[in-house]
Write an enzyme that holds these catalytic residues in place. Structure first.
Site, short mmCIF file in Angstrom:
data_model
loop_
_atom_site.label_atom_id
_atom_site.label_comp_id
_atom_site.label_asym_id
_atom_site.label_seq_id
_atom_site.Cartn_x
_atom_site.Cartn_y
_atom_site.Cartn_z
N ASP A 171 0.93 -1.19 0.03
CA ASP A 171 0.09 0.15 -0.09
C ASP A 171 0.80 1.34 -0.03
O ASP A 171 1.71 1.38 0.80
CB ASP A 171 -0.89 0.08 1.24
CG ASP A 171 -2.33 0.48 0.83
OD1 ASP A 171 -2.21 1.98 0.66
OD2 ASP A 171 -3.44 -0.02 0.80
N SER A 215 -7.21 3.93 -1.59
CA SER A 215 -7.03 2.45 -1.25
C SER A 215 -8.31 2.00 -1.45
O SER A 215 -8.34 0.88 -2.02
CB SER A 215 -6.63 2.49 0.22
OG SER A 215 -5.47 2.96 0.44
N ALA A 246 -26.70 10.87 -3.20
CA ALA A 246 -28.04 10.37 -2.62
C ALA A 246 -28.57 11.01 -1.38
O ALA A 246 -29.58 11.64 -1.29
CB ALA A 246 -28.12 8.91 -2.60
N ASP A 247 -27.53 11.49 -0.47
CA ASP A 247 -28.02 11.61 0.84
C ASP A 247 -28.87 12.83 0.96
O ASP A 247 -29.73 12.92 1.47
CB ASP A 247 -26.90 12.10 1.91
CG ASP A 247 -25.79 12.88 1.54
OD1 ASP A 247 -25.74 12.95 0.21
OD2 ASP A 247 -25.08 13.12 2.47
N LYS A 268 -5.95 -2.21 6.78
CA LYS A 268 -6.06 -2.40 5.30
C LYS A 268 -6.97 -3.64 5.12
O LYS A 268 -7.33 -4.21 4.05
CB LYS A 268 -4.86 -2.47 4.61
CG LYS A 268 -4.24 -1.31 4.38
CD LYS A 268 -4.87 0.00 3.81
CE LYS A 268 -4.12 1.30 3.93
NZ LYS A 268 -4.74 2.59 3.10
N ASP A 285 1.95 3.27 2.81
CA ASP A 285 0.76 4.14 3.03
C ASP A 285 0.47 4.93 4.50
O ASP A 285 0.54 6.16 4.53
CB ASP A 285 -0.48 3.55 2.52
CG ASP A 285 -1.57 4.68 2.50
OD1 ASP A 285 -1.25 5.85 1.67
OD2 ASP A 285 -2.78 4.36 2.80
#
EC number: 5.4.2.12
Length: 514
Positions: free
Chosen positions: A14, A64, A264-265, A336, A403
């Site tokens: 990562d 990610s 959408a919210d 992760k 990462d």
């Protein structure tokens, strides 16, 4: 006794991007004899992990979640914003059957096409370019009565920035010789998400009845009057736009209404007010029987047409393994774990048949520069044991170090993280070779290769939009293909395993067996 399996192992480092300059590059400043030797002697290539190649806007850094979705899906998975941008650019938007039918129905019945949405270049809930394309679609298909109901932003854009957008649309309607902006109102009213129905009611009445607290001849004049009342874009009160002699744009039975927000919210409440027969948020003064289209699905229980239904990802790598009775292991640290399970499986929470999971706890430290190796030793121990067990057809593993330590911006710690990874890769490579398996080493996006921002001189804690390495370790004689991307990884693995690639996977194998 069952035959020992020779696993196809995918190791995702990562945040381990590729950058040739050594300055501020934790990867090139680390001692990495193992990765150096693999890069020198094994088939390898560079692949794209950002921007359009992973379904993000052009040149946007990867992340990610998006990275693992693309890795597991074997196809580019577009975010709504990018999906619509691409559709408009390629003009498939203008042939969308739900949109074209809704416009044609209104036109053929002599009814109006109403378009509503957040008129903003913010790109968070909507984009004004999409609304412009919808206006063009309606005009091209011969609709005469086109009414735009503009919700104003000021949250994802500067507080007073709507004027340029409104002017652009007024100019467009003038050029078309038909259609107009029929109302303006701040998103505070039209896009509530906390059941403050008194706000939503004001926006609903504005559009259905063509009644508001204020009226203006043009949208720009209406906005300027709101500014004079000290209302920023977000809080502009319901304003009817109608010049002398213009027909009123109240909504009537049989009209079409297209809602151009893609998120959408904040779209649900006002949609329910228009669509639900049993709506009880407020007593509607006028209930209109509309041909209502949602741009995307705002909620599964809102029963109305959807122009772009959610793309369900059929036959991701994990699902395809299960369908072919293969066993698979997903393994990572806490940081992760969701990425190698939920995201890699295309947003499916439950493990597939034959899928096992191992979670290694990430260390309990305030920030990972304090323990840059994280839990990589334990993760490697478990991974090596799994490879040697002969139980799994395929293993997906993520090492978070590049990462998580890259995000701290601490160069010395990031170097230590990369050196710890090199030691892990040595053990994994030996284990894979000892059982006659195959190994792909790659990354989901960059980070640790750029630890300082060259423009500001400050620590660079974000991801990058640089390519990532892809290395093959195994007994097959393979040749690398250039120009790959994350969505080519799943097809590459299937091809190396000698398996059929499902038609849903549009990625291409990056290592060709010679």
């Amino acid at each position: 006794m069952s035959v020992s399996k020779k696993p196809m192992v995918l190791v995702i480092l990562d945040g381990y991007g590729y950058r040739e300059e050594q300055q501020d590059n934790a990867i090139l400043n680390a001692k990495t004899p193992v990765m150096d030797a693999l890069w020198a002697k094994r088939p390898h290539t560079l692949i794209d992990a950002s921007g359009l190649e992973v379904g993000l806007p052009d040149r946007q850094m990867g992340n990610s979640e998006v990275g693992h979705v693309n890795l597991g899906a074997g196809r580019i998975v577009y975010q709504d914003l990018t999906r619509l941008d691409v559709e408009i650019k390629e003009r498939t938007f203008f042939a969308n059957p739900v949109l074209t039918n809704a416009v044609d129905q209104a036109k053929n019945a002599g009814k109006a096409v109403h378009i509503m949405g957040l008129l903003s270049a913010g790109g968070v809930h909507s984009h004004e370019d999409h609304i412009m394309a919808m206006v063009e679609l309606a005009a091209e298909r011969g609709a005469e009565k086109i009414y735009l109901h503009a919700f104003l932003d000021g949250r994802d854009t500067p507080p007073r920035s709507a004027e340029a957008s409104l002017k652009k649309f007024e100019d467009k309607f003038a050029a078309l010789g038909k259609g107009r902006v029929a109302s303006i109102v701040g998103r505070y009213y039209a896009m509530d998400r906390d059941n403050r129905w008194d706000r939503v009611e004001k926006a609903y009445d504005l559009m259905t009845l063509a009644q508001g607290e204020f009226q203006a001849d043009t949208a720009v004049a209406g906005l300027q009057a709101a500014y004079a009342r000290d209302e920023n874009d977000e809080f502009v009160k319901a304003t009817v736009i109608r010049a002398e002699g213009q027909a009123d744009a109240a909504m009537e039975d049989g009209d079409t209404l297209i809602f151009m927000n893609f998120r959408a919210d904040r779209a649900r409440e006002i949609t329910r007010a228009f669509v639900n027969a049993d709506f009880d948020g407020f007593a509607r003064k006028k209930v209109v029987n509309l041909n209502f289209v949602m741009l995307t699905e705002y909620a599964a229980d809102i029963k109305t047409a959807v122009a772009y239904p959610p793309a369900s990802l059929a036959n991701t790598f994990g699902e395809w393994m299960a369908k072919n009775d293969k066993t698979q292991l997903r393994i990572s640290e806490t940081e992760k774990y969701a990425h190698v399970t939920f995201f890699f499986n295309g947003g499916v929470e439950e493990p597939f048949a034959g899928e096992e999971r191992i979670l290694i706890n990430s260390p309990k430290v305030a920030t990972y520069d304090l323990q840059p190796e994280m839990s990589s030793a334990e993760l490697t121990e478990k991974l090596v044991a799994a490879i040697e067990s002969g139980k799994y057809d395929t293993i997906i593993c993520n090492y978070p170090n590049g990462d998580m330590v890259g995000h701290t911006g601490v160069m010395e710690a990031a170097i230590k993280a990369v050196e710890a990874l090199d030691n892990c890769i040595e053990q994994v490579t030996k284990a894979v070779e000892s059982v006659g398996g195959q190994l792909l080493i790659t990354a989901d996006h960059g980070n640790a290769e750029q630890m300082r921002d060259p423009a500001t001189g400050q620590a660079h804690t974000a991801h990058t939009n640089l390519p990532v390495p892809l290395i093959y370790v195994g007994e097959k004689n393979v040749k690398a293909v250039e120009g790959g991307k994350l969505s080519d990884i799943a097809p590459t693995m299937l091809s190396l395993m000698g398996m059929e690639i499902p038609q849903e996977m549009t990625g291409k194998p990056l290592f060709i067996v010679e």
